[in-house]
Design an enzyme around this catalytic site. Structure first.
Site, short mmCIF file in Angstrom:
data_model
loop_
_atom_site.label_atom_id
_atom_site.label_comp_id
_atom_site.label_asym_id
_atom_site.label_seq_id
_atom_site.Cartn_x
_atom_site.Cartn_y
_atom_site.Cartn_z
N THR A 196 -17.63 -6.38 -4.46
CA THR A 196 -16.67 -5.16 -4.15
C THR A 196 -17.63 -3.92 -3.63
O THR A 196 -16.83 -3.01 -2.96
CB THR A 196 -16.25 -4.75 -5.53
OG1 THR A 196 -17.26 -4.25 -6.42
CG2 THR A 196 -15.60 -5.98 -6.09
N PRO A 241 -16.14 1.92 -3.60
CA PRO A 241 -15.96 0.68 -3.80
C PRO A 241 -14.80 0.41 -3.88
O PRO A 241 -14.36 0.49 -5.17
CB PRO A 241 -17.38 0.03 -4.37
CG PRO A 241 -17.31 1.39 -5.41
CD PRO A 241 -17.04 2.33 -4.69
N LEU A 242 -13.80 -0.50 -3.35
CA LEU A 242 -12.41 -0.78 -3.68
C LEU A 242 -12.59 -2.09 -4.32
O LEU A 242 -12.22 -3.22 -4.10
CB LEU A 242 -11.51 -0.98 -2.64
CG LEU A 242 -10.96 0.51 -2.18
CD1 LEU A 242 -9.88 0.13 -1.22
CD2 LEU A 242 -10.30 1.16 -3.31
N HIS A 243 -13.05 -2.07 -5.89
CA HIS A 243 -13.21 -3.16 -6.65
C HIS A 243 -11.91 -4.08 -6.85
O HIS A 243 -12.02 -5.04 -6.61
CB HIS A 243 -13.68 -2.73 -7.94
CG HIS A 243 -14.98 -1.56 -8.11
ND1 HIS A 243 -16.13 -1.92 -7.79
CD2 HIS A 243 -14.99 -0.65 -8.48
CE1 HIS A 243 -17.20 -1.32 -7.99
NE2 HIS A 243 -16.27 -0.40 -8.54
N ASP A 244 -11.01 -3.47 -7.32
CA ASP A 244 -9.95 -4.37 -8.01
C ASP A 244 -8.88 -4.99 -6.92
O ASP A 244 -8.48 -5.99 -7.07
CB ASP A 244 -9.21 -3.37 -8.89
CG ASP A 244 -9.84 -3.43 -10.28
OD1 ASP A 244 -9.72 -2.27 -10.96
OD2 ASP A 244 -10.78 -3.94 -10.72
#
Ligand code: RIB
Ligand code: CA
Length: 313
Positions: A196, A241-244
């Site tokens: 991510t 950060p586009l984790h999901d």
């Protein structure tokens, strides 16, 4: 080919919101059976409210949203307002939700759905602490073998921790729950910080969201502009950060990601490393592999998919 049935388990959070929007923008590939909310980024009353706000932003007020566990299995809740703001969805100004919360508890919904749907047809997509999932597995041990796959955001190996030097937030908040899930025997795919942190919302990518011009595109641009300040200051990174959304993108285009089938165990005792995902990336033990742990992502492909789909809402 019929759409893949999924349950999104979530603690919105701006990045959870984008993951939910991406799923709701992809009805041909993903059938969202329900959204189950858990305490995490912010307390449960806010995560369930935020989930309903996001469904209405997507123009999907018929999606079933459930409230679940309001605290970890065995510890005090740790939240992340320092990252997500006091509402958990800071950035855009969005209307209060009017759609109703479902009366059924999220854990009961997870159990009942896995028992009612044909075995091997429902994918669980946890985006927050694993409390709801672990509670469901504890209450109904028969359901773990019925899960098609668990695709979760959590953990870290090369990136190490973001909430402590050793642990990623989702695992750290409820390490006992994570231990139950990783030992459940269900097929698990993990999107750790190692991946991510390579899906960063640069200025150009944020402008691409805003250029969609719709309420969704503008709201996502505002969410990521709010969300990015913490990581930019801490890591000096180029953006949020586009984790999901990595979880949803994997469901749509798995080829965007590469990883290894390895053993991962959860530290549940040491105060120093509590919540650490001890990933045997180099296979130096004889511990049996229990998950596919992702290590890389095609970031340009990820953002192309995300931007194209958000424009559909
Ligand atoms: O560590 C990142 C994870 O913690 C993401 O799921 C974010 O939403 C928070 O829940
Ligand atoms: Ca989350």
């Amino acid at each position: 080919m019929s759409a893949r049935k999924i349950i999104i388990d979530t603690d919105p959070g701006q990045d959870d919101a984008v993951a939910i929007l991406l799923a709701l923008a992809s009805p041909e590939e993903l059938e969202v059976l329900g959204i189950t909310c858990v305490a995490g980024n912010v307390p449960l009353p806010l995560t369930e409210r935020n989930a309903r706000i996001v469904c209405e932003l997507a123009g999907k007020p018929d999606i079933k949203v459930f409230a679940g566990c309001d605290a970890p299995l065995a510890r005090k809740l740790v939240t992340a307002e320092h990252v997500h703001g006091k509402t958990g969805l800071d950035g855009p100004t969005l209307p209060a939700p009017t759609m109703a919360l479902q009366p059924e508890h999220a854990v009961d919904f997870i159990i009942n759905t896995l028992r009612a749907e044909p075995s091997g047809t429902v994918t669980l997509c946890p985006l927050g602490p694993l409390t709801n999932i672990a509670t469901a597995f504890q209450r109904a041990p028969d359901i773990a073998p019925r899960v098609a796959e668990i695709v979760l955001m959590g953990g870290a190996y090369f990136e190490v921790g973001n909430i402590t030097p050793a642990a990623e937030f989702n695992i750290y908040v409820d390490p006992e729950a994570a231990d139950i899930v990783f030992r459940s025997g269900a097929p698990i795919t993990v999107m750790p910080l190692d991946v991510t942190h390579k899906a960063l919302v640069t200025r150009a990518r944020n402008e691409a969201f805003r250029s969609i011009g719709s309420p969704v595109g503008i709201a996502v641009a505002q969410m990521t502009e709010f969300f990015e300040r913490y990581d930019k200051e801490k890591y000096g990174s180029e953006g949020a950060p586009l984790h999901d959304p990595c979880v949803t993108a994997y469901l749509l285009q798995p080829g965007l990601f590469t990883g290894r089938h390895i053993n991962v165990e959860i530290e549940t005792h040491s105060p120093l490393t509590l919540g650490m995902t001890v990933a045997d990336w180099w296979r130096v033990t004889n511990r049996a592999p229990n998950c596919t742990f992702m290590g890389n992502v095609n970031a340009d492909g990820f953002f192309a998919l995300l931007t194209e789909r958000l424009a559909r809402l």
